[in-house]
Write a protein that holds these residues in place. Sequence first.
Motif, PDB file in Angstrom:
ATOM      1  N   GLN A   1       0.813  -1.436  -0.053  1.00  0.00           N
ATOM      2  CA  GLN A   1      -0.089  -0.036  -0.040  1.00  0.00           C
ATOM      3  C   GLN A   1       0.940   1.242   0.043  1.00  0.00           C
ATOM      4  N   PRO A   2       1.702   1.450  -0.958  1.00  0.00           N
ATOM      5  CA  PRO A   2       2.703   2.615  -0.907  1.00  0.00           C
ATOM      6  C   PRO A   2       1.942   4.052  -1.187  1.00  0.00           C
ATOM      7  N   ALA A   3       2.468   4.994  -0.919  1.00  0.00           N
ATOM      8  CA  ALA A   3       2.174   6.127  -0.963  1.00  0.00           C
ATOM      9  C   ALA A   3       1.996   6.673  -2.503  1.00  0.00           C
ATOM     10  N   LEU A   4       3.028   6.070  -3.202  1.00  0.00           N
ATOM     11  CA  LEU A   4       3.100   6.423  -4.529  1.00  0.00           C
ATOM     12  C   LEU A   4       3.551   5.188  -5.269  1.00  0.00           C
ATOM     13  N   VAL A   5       2.834   4.913  -6.575  1.00  0.00           N
ATOM     14  CA  VAL A   5       3.431   4.168  -7.461  1.00  0.00           C
ATOM     15  C   VAL A   5       3.788   4.858  -8.906  1.00  0.00           C
ATOM     16  N   ILE A   6       5.043   4.593  -9.365  1.00  0.00           N
ATOM     17  CA  ILE A   6       5.194   5.119 -10.677  1.00  0.00           C
ATOM     18  C   ILE A   6       5.465   4.271 -11.547  1.00  0.00           C
ATOM     19  N   VAL A   7       4.676   4.428 -12.836  1.00  0.00           N
ATOM     20  CA  VAL A   7       4.619   3.507 -13.918  1.00  0.00           C
ATOM     21  C   VAL A   7       5.634   3.999 -15.054  1.00  0.00           C
ATOM     22  N   GLU A   8       6.504   3.178 -15.473  1.00  0.00           N
ATOM     23  CA  GLU A   8       7.213   3.774 -16.494  1.00  0.00           C
ATOM     24  C   GLU A   8       7.619   2.565 -17.673  1.00  0.00           C
ATOM     25  N   LEU A   9       6.355   2.662 -18.479  1.00  0.00           N
ATOM     26  CA  LEU A   9       6.611   1.656 -19.469  1.00  0.00           C
ATOM     27  C   LEU A   9       5.856   2.340 -20.845  1.00  0.00           C
ATOM     28  N   GLY A  10       5.956   1.482 -21.789  1.00  0.00           N
ATOM     29  CA  GLY A  10       5.668   2.037 -23.109  1.00  0.00           C
ATOM     30  C   GLY A  10       6.685   1.997 -24.419  1.00  0.00           C
ATOM     31  N   ALA A  11       7.871   2.205 -24.146  1.00  0.00           N
ATOM     32  CA  ALA A  11       9.059   2.245 -24.986  1.00  0.00           C
ATOM     33  C   ALA A  11       9.209   0.847 -25.628  1.00  0.00           C
ATOM     34  N   ASN A  12       9.085  -0.109 -24.987  1.00  0.00           N
ATOM     35  CA  ASN A  12       9.129  -1.535 -25.670  1.00  0.00           C
ATOM     36  C   ASN A  12       7.946  -1.918 -26.685  1.00  0.00           C
ATOM     37  N   GLU A  13       6.900  -1.375 -26.263  1.00  0.00           N
ATOM     38  CA  GLU A  13       5.463  -1.548 -27.118  1.00  0.00           C
ATOM     39  C   GLU A  13       5.857  -0.894 -28.394  1.00  0.00           C
ATOM     40  N   PHE A  14       6.388   0.627 -28.366  1.00  0.00           N
ATOM     41  CA  PHE A  14       6.813   1.289 -29.620  1.00  0.00           C
ATOM     42  C   PHE A  14       7.836   0.697 -30.324  1.00  0.00           C
ATOM     43  N   ALA A  15       8.799   0.059 -29.674  1.00  0.00           N
ATOM     44  CA  ALA A  15       9.972  -0.417 -30.311  1.00  0.00           C
ATOM     45  C   ALA A  15       9.499  -1.714 -31.345  1.00  0.00           C
TER      46      ALA A  15
END
Length: 261
Positions: free
Chosen positions: A133-147
């Motif tokens: 139950q973290p205060a913040l979740v950072i999602v860094e994705l999408g580059a490989n779908e583009f590639a």
Amino acid sequence: MGRVGGRVRGGRRRDRRRAAGIGVVLLMAMAISGCLAPRTTAAVTATWCADQSAIVVLGDSHSTGYGLPDYPGGGGFEPTAVGWTSTVLRAASERWGTVTTVLAHNGAMASDFLPGGRWPETTSAIEYVHDVQPALVIVELGANEFAGDLAPHEFDERYRGLVAEVQHASPRSAVLLLVPPEMGARLVPDPIHSWDAYTGVIETVAAERGTELLDLGQYLPPGGTPEADGLYLSDAAHLTEAGHRVVHAAVWTFLEASCGL
């Protein structure tokens, strides 16, 4: 070791800050710190701004440290001297006592964080978010779908599903979606989908799901362009130490400025 423990893009391409090379990276970082004024939601105010106890990062090779001189390999996240996840991890720990967990893998896509994903640190991520139950979740994705030129509607389905799963697993968590830097290389010979098709998905999901959005394309030029010299490795896809410093400055400024910390 997998676990350690605003916006606008539309006419954006014209507004991107261009780096002429490594020599201006520190100036870019100072500009980010001085100029970034993040759009914040009630979720950020109610969670991250009141409780900096834990951050979870879900990401790909931009988050593992891949390509940096001290990255030991192995596919998952490893602490490095200047990788943006490593520097945010250390700075947040020193500043607020934050425990940051990086669940990332080289080559990861949104689908890898859903049932049937390829690696333990990705397939277990939603369960981990539920437990912590973290205060913040950072999602860094999408580059490989583009590639790989994945059909944007498929990316939309998987990315949207992942964000929904994160919010269901931990309703209290603020969620920050990062638009990755634009890679200058593709994995298929004749790609048909543009980068904007994928960033459009991330922006739409952010708006519809009420998450925060930070477009790294505002601070990093596309790989393989003259402006990108010194910021990307020779593959025009992964960031150098200088590129990681720019990402760190953008993310760290968001963490501070969004709550006036």
